[in-house]
Design an enzyme around this catalytic site. Structure first.
Site, PDB file in Angstrom:
ATOM      1  CB  SER A 175      -6.104  -0.249   5.714  1.00  0.00           C
ATOM      2  OG  SER A 175      -6.606   0.409   4.579  1.00  0.00           O
ATOM      3  CG  ASP A 382     -12.445  -4.668   3.387  1.00  0.00           C
ATOM      4  OD1 ASP A 382     -12.866  -3.834   2.562  1.00  0.00           O
ATOM      5  OD2 ASP A 382     -11.250  -4.722   3.734  1.00  0.00           O
ATOM      6  CG  HIS A 407     -11.279  -1.325   5.183  1.00  0.00           C
ATOM      7  ND1 HIS A 407     -10.395  -2.189   4.576  1.00  0.00           N
ATOM      8  CD2 HIS A 407     -10.580  -0.184   5.421  1.00  0.00           C
ATOM      9  CE1 HIS A 407      -9.226  -1.596   4.445  1.00  0.00           C
ATOM     10  NE2 HIS A 407      -9.306  -0.374   4.945  1.00  0.00           N
TER      11      HIS A 407
END
Length: 525
Positions: A175, A382, A407
């Site tokens: 991320s 995601d 995610h």
């Protein structure tokens, strides 16, 4: 008596053998791995400067909201961090801070797992904490180009390099951690090239996370969903922290990226005409214009800190800083000796454009937006980061692979583990086929749905590399004449048709490329 004592000793030794944990397998030939989390992905402790007392403020259950508001919240101006210093615990060589974010949880701890499953997997492969496996937690509130964070990362890379006996490092970021690494690579390219062998970015919002950030600015966010969310920091308390965090502004949609479908902020509003009549219309604001909505909606926002109401509007100074960060990242280049890989999430509806109000309940006061439940126009991704954003790294990549997954949940997907094992050249791949002596590695995945003239059309493209020994005759004989081999199949039933084409390309240097293209057409119900 002696015989009885001997039996007791033997029984005790047997019992100790049974309860003693087996020593994990350690492979000394593996290269070191450094795991870098994203926003909210590090345990944060608050240290009282007067007493030296240290307590965890992110993540915790008991007293979570109070500790969060009194110990973790601060203005962009660091002088508001009164008598408190935020630190990241370095236990287990940095892994404790990015493993399970609340180690005290007994029930539902999996809801705060971060790199936990990946750490377990790496240890199975033969990695050893402190020798070939490390973590880098950081204060995720700050900018991804904050000097203190980048200096810590430089020191961490040097420490990992030395601890592993001078081996270059494999960085795996998740991320926003991908933005941190990209900033570091741009601003400290010499250090990056000296210590890094491979960088693998997973679910990185390289061009932003538009839907996620827009709703966070206006409504706040929850770290976990479901019943567990009742025990964590409230959604609005999280908002009051993030509104002053440079990191969130750096996750806004990139202004200069050519989106396939530009993200919008939309609102149903009542428009008055000169004749006294009114009309409910849908207003749409592109990325640049949405800032004016944020400023107006948050103009009267305040936070109560130590009994004082402090103004907390949308911070244009932080926005200016974030735009400069974006400009810096746009200049990043992967050093020639480093390999970069990109894994991104697909197959989930991901918020992209955000809409407030409806025809029956239009927005009449922008200050009330926080009380509206947003609806979304979604794209593939995601669930947090659009695949379009995650793929657009702007770097020289060895491969970009889409993996179905959520995610944060993508960090425990076995397909991700398989890909990592191949790229990192770790031995004993459980997905390795000993009968045929090859590994199938996915290299691309794209899926698109649209409606056309009463039909729903779905198109799919997927590609693989078959990695094999050049001596494997079974695969070498396919397309042996140097021309690609093409096979097709079509099926139809009850108002739906589908056709697929598989192309197998000639083998080259132990790799064979396989491509699948498929289209299905069905009557739109």
């Amino acid at each position: 008596m002696a015989l009885l004592l001997e039996e007791i000793v033997q029984s005790l030794e047997l019992w100790l053998k049974l309860i003693r944990k087996p020593q994990p397998f350690v492979d000394p030939n593996l290269d070191p791995v450094l795991l870098v989390p994203g926003i909210a992905g590090s345990v944060l402790n608050a240290v009282d400067e007067e007493t030296g007392k240290e307590e965890r403020v992110w993540v915790r259950i008991l007293g979570a909201d109070y500790a969060f508001r009194t110990k973790l919240w601060s203005r962009f101006d660091p002088s508001t961090d009164q008598n408190t210093r935020i630190v990241v615990p370095e236990d287990r060589f940095g892994l404790l801070a990015i493993d399970a974010l609340d180690p005290d949880m007994v029930i539902g701890q999996e809801s705060v797992y971060y790199f936990h499953d990946m750490i377990v997997e790496f240890i199975k492969w033969g990695h050893q904490e402190g020798k070939t496996l490390f973590g880098f937690g950081y204060d995720f509130r700050q900018s991804n180009r904050l000097k203190e964070t980048l200096d810590r990362l430089a020191a961490k890379l040097e420490a990992v390099y030395n601890a592993s006996g001078g081996k270059k490092i494999n960085i795996i970021s998740h991320s926003m951690g991908g933005l941190l690494v990209k900033c570091f690579m741009c601003l400290h390219s010499d250090v990056f090239e000296k210590y890094v062998k491979n960088w693998i970015a997973i679910a990185a919002p390289f061009q932003g996370a538009p839907g996620y950030v827009t709703s966070t600015f206006l409504n706040g966010m929850s770290f976990v969903d479901g019943w567990e969310s009742n025990f964590f920091i409230s959604k609005w308390s999280m908002h009051q922290l993030l509104i002053e965090c440079p990191s969130l502004y750096e996750l806004m949609a990139c202004l200069h990226f050519q989106w396939d479908h530009p993200p919008l902020l939309q609102m149903w509003r009542e428009k008055l005409h000169g004749d006294g009549n009114s009309q409910i219309i849908l207003e749409s604001y592109p990325i640049a214009d949405s800032v004016d909505i944020f400023k107006e909606a948050l103009s009267s926002n305040t936070v109560n800190y130590n009994g004082e109401d402090i103004p907390l509007p949308y911070n244009t100074e932080v926005l200016k800083w974030a735009n400069e960060t974006r400009e810096i990242m746009s200049r990043a280049r992967v050093p020639s000796q480093v390999k970069f890989y990109n894994i991104y999430g697909v197959n989930l509806e991901t918020p992209h454009s955000v809409c407030y109000g409806n025809e029956q309940t239009p927005v009449t006061d922008l200050h009330q937006l926080r009380y509206f439940e947003p609806t979304y126009v979604c794209v593939d991704g995601d669930g947090t980061v659009p695949a379009e954003s995650a793929k657009a790294d702007g770097l020289r990549a060895e491969a970009r692979v889409g993996v179905p997954g959520e995610h944060r949940g993508i960090l425990c997907e076995h397909q991700v583990f398989r890909i990592l094992k191949h790229w990192l050249k770790a031995d004993h791949d459980p997905y390795y086929n000993p009968l045929n002596d090859y590994v199938v590695l996915p290299t691309a995945f794209e899926m698109e749905k649209h409606k056309e003239k009463g039909f729903e059309v779905t198109s799919l493209k997927e590609e693989w590399e078959i990695i094999t020994d050049d001596q494997d005759d079974n695969l070498k004989n396919i397309a042996a004449d140097g021309n690609p081999k093409v096979s097709s199949i079509s099926v139809s039933q009850d108002g739906a048709e589908a056709c697929a084409t598989v192309t197998v390309y000639p083998q080259n240097e132990g790799k064979q490329h396989v491509e699948l293209n498929a289209v299905s057409v069905s009557v739109d119900a």
